[in-house]
Scaffold this active site. Structure first.
Site, PDB file in Angstrom:
ATOM      1  N   GLN A 102       0.841  -1.297   0.059  1.00  8.97           N
ATOM      2  CA  GLN A 102       0.130  -0.146   0.182  1.00  8.97           C
ATOM      3  C   GLN A 102       1.036   1.272  -0.024  1.00  8.97           C
ATOM      4  OE1 GLN A 102      -2.208   1.747   3.420  1.00  8.97           O
ATOM      5  NE2 GLN A 102      -4.154   1.653   2.328  1.00  8.97           N
ATOM      6  N   HIS A 184      -3.378   4.446  -1.761  1.00  8.46           N
ATOM      7  CA  HIS A 184      -4.107   4.952  -0.347  1.00  8.46           C
ATOM      8  C   HIS A 184      -4.789   6.276  -0.746  1.00  8.46           C
ATOM      9  CE1 HIS A 184      -5.418   5.225   3.495  1.00  8.46           C
ATOM     10  NE2 HIS A 184      -4.129   4.789   3.998  1.00  8.46           N
ATOM     11  N   HIS A 187      -8.842   7.519   4.174  1.00  5.18           N
ATOM     12  CA  HIS A 187      -8.770   7.749   5.652  1.00  5.18           C
ATOM     13  C   HIS A 187      -7.740   9.567   5.824  1.00  5.18           C
ATOM     14  CE1 HIS A 187      -8.241   3.410   6.506  1.00  5.18           C
ATOM     15  NE2 HIS A 187      -9.543   3.918   6.518  1.00  5.18           N
ATOM     16  N   TYR A 189      -5.754  10.934   4.180  1.00  6.70           N
ATOM     17  CA  TYR A 189      -4.135  11.053   3.627  1.00  6.70           C
ATOM     18  C   TYR A 189      -4.071  12.025   2.309  1.00  6.70           C
ATOM     19  CZ  TYR A 189      -3.576   8.217   7.686  1.00  6.70           C
ATOM     20  OH  TYR A 189      -3.261   7.632   8.927  1.00  6.70           O
ATOM     21  N   ARG A 236      -7.650   1.996  -2.458  1.00  5.21           N
ATOM     22  CA  ARG A 236      -8.294   2.106  -1.516  1.00  5.21           C
ATOM     23  C   ARG A 236      -8.975   3.426  -1.021  1.00  5.21           C
ATOM     24  NH1 ARG A 236      -7.573   0.272   5.120  1.00  5.21           N
ATOM     25  NH2 ARG A 236      -9.046  -1.292   4.762  1.00  5.21           N
ATOM     26  N   GLY A 325      -8.363  -6.449   9.534  1.00  3.97           N
ATOM     27  CA  GLY A 325      -7.167  -5.663   9.984  1.00  3.97           C
ATOM     28  C   GLY A 325      -6.885  -6.257  11.376  1.00  3.97           C
ATOM     29  N   ARG A 326      -7.562  -5.554  12.245  1.00  2.00           N
ATOM     30  CA  ARG A 326      -7.226  -5.968  13.758  1.00  2.00           C
ATOM     31  C   ARG A 326      -7.114  -7.647  14.091  1.00  2.00           C
ATOM     32  NH1 ARG A 326     -10.512  -0.734  15.733  1.00  2.00           N
ATOM     33  NH2 ARG A 326     -11.447  -1.698  13.712  1.00  2.00           N
TER      34      ARG A 326
HETATM   35  C1  PHB Z   1      -3.316   4.380  12.005  1.00  2.00           C
HETATM   36  O1  PHB Z   1      -1.945   4.638  12.217  1.00  2.00           O
HETATM   37  O2  PHB Z   1      -3.899   4.523  12.965  1.00  2.00           O
HETATM   38  C2  PHB Z   1      -3.643   4.453  10.762  1.00  2.00           C
HETATM   39  C3  PHB Z   1      -2.771   4.579   9.404  1.00  2.00           C
HETATM   40  C4  PHB Z   1      -3.092   4.423   8.192  1.00  2.00           C
HETATM   41  C5  PHB Z   1      -4.680   4.299   8.058  1.00  2.00           C
HETATM   42  C6  PHB Z   1      -5.498   4.229   9.232  1.00  2.00           C
HETATM   43  C7  PHB Z   1      -5.076   4.238  10.456  1.00  2.00           C
HETATM   44  O3  PHB Z   1      -4.854   4.287   6.749  1.00  2.00           O
END
Ligand code: PHB
Length: 373
Positions: A102, A184, A187, A189, A236, A325-326
């Protein structure tokens, strides 16, 4: 009999054949070596442990030194970084896995102390008062949270550099052996900042109506396709969410329009980060259906999914694969746990960001393995 027949069915995405539809979502872990932003010594083992995923998507990775917003995030813009990534890719491939990198530019989610010549980070506009936070390292190398420093408005030269840097990182990804690159654009960015009306106040060709706010994102896609080919590119986005302390508003029509523009490029996949991951309202079935009808290649979706919910979203036809993810942090063998119905292990938040092997490569696998049936 297989518990989740959809999740465990193979998927052809671009030219790649994925063994299942359980994707490892990108996860920022902040263990890269500084200076140099080179993936750390345990990264190959960490990713290889998770190679049963249909596809691993790496942690977000910088396209340039300017793209950096978090201390400890790796890059893919130097020979040393590329060599480290090539070893990681080889370790995943040796275990039969597939891996995408990514690629990000964090834009205003950065801090002048991380920037070349300690300049202000770039964004679409020099917005103030957002109170966005990022992670830095102290003198002992420990990760801590800090408020970002105010951005400056990207010049046309900066914008051209971002496009060229995405293309260069894509070429490096291909040389390192990756199966895909993922742009990416989620979120909050940089690419998401240009797309967002709340951040983009530009009056040139890169700001204003949705065509102009999407211009940078679409130029980046085109540059990545030119640098490799459409079958190795994914993107994404995070429709309808509030991220990094900024509410991006609720624009279903604009998101469907954006998905249509992305679809025109014919890239391998569209990856949705759903808003409920970050406390937003869930996507409605009607909106999912519109995206499905708009984007003809694979759709990956993500955001707090269980195996049951993932199975349903694929069965309903809204997505082709689901990223976790988590759950992948504490369960390197997540795929096998889903297969046999084993309980999932929670991960330790204290060891999520920064540090070494602890909380990274030391999560145990479930004692039994799925037997062929
Ligand atoms: C994070 O570090 O919490 C984080 C980083 C990249 C993302 C989302 C969250 O796209």
């Amino acid at each position: 009999m297989q518990r989740f027949s959809h999740l465990f069915s193979p998927l052809t995405m671009g030219n790649a054949h994925l063994n299942n539809r359980i994707i490892m979502a990108p996860l920022t872990r902040l263990r890269a070596i500084e200076p140099g932003d080179v993936p750390g010594p345990f990264a190959a083992e960490y990713y290889a442990q998770r190679a049963e995923a249909g596809l691993i998507i790496t942690e977000a990775t910088q396209i340039s030194f300017q793209a950096k917003g978090y201390a400890g995030a790796p890059g893919l813009h130097t020979d040393e970084q590329q060599a480290a990534w090539a070893k990681i890719v080889a370790a995943v491939h040796a275990k039969g896995g597939k891996i995408a990198v990514q690629l990000w530019h964090t834009g205003l989610v950065s801090h002048s102390s991380l920037q070349p010549e300690e300049r202000a980070p770039i964004s679409a506009s020099a917005v103030t008062g957002l109170h966005v936070r990022t992670s830095l390292r102290n003198a002992q190398g420990q990760t801590y949270r800090a408020e970002t420093t105010p951005p400056r408005e990207a010049t046309i030269q900066d914008i051209n550099n971002v496009v060229a840097d995405y293309a260069a990182a894509t070429r490096r990804a291909r040389e390192a052996g990756f199966d895909f690159i993922e742009i990416h654009a989620a979120h909050g960015y940089l690419l998401s900042q240009f797309w967002a009306e709340v951040i983009n106040h530009r009056t040139d060709g890169y700001g204003g109506n949705r065509e102009k706010r999407a211009k940078l994102m679409l130029e980046v896609i085109d540059a990545c396709v030119a640098a490799w080919d459409k079958n190795h590119i994914g993107i994404r986005i995070s429709p309808l969410g509030a991220f990094n302390g900024v509410d991006f508003g609720y624009h279903e029509d604009d998101t469907v329009w954006l998905a249509a523009q992305i679809n025109l490029r014919g890239i391998a996949y569209l990856h949705l980060s759903e808003p409920d991951w970050a406390g937003g309202k869930p996507l409605t079935p009607a909106f999912r259906q519109r995206l499905r009808e708009t984007f003809q290649q694979a759709i990956i979706t993500a955001g707090g999914y269980t195996a049951e919910k993932a199975e349903q979203v694929i069965e309903a036809g809204y997505a082709d694969a689901v990223a976790f993810g988590r759950a992948f942090i504490g369960n390197p063998d997540l795929v096998n746990r889903f297969a046999i119905g084993a309980p999932l292990q929670h991960f330790n938040e204290a060891t999520c960001y920064g540090g070494g092997a602890e909380g990274y490569t030391d999560y145990p696998t479930w004692p039994s393995k799925q037997t062929d049936q």
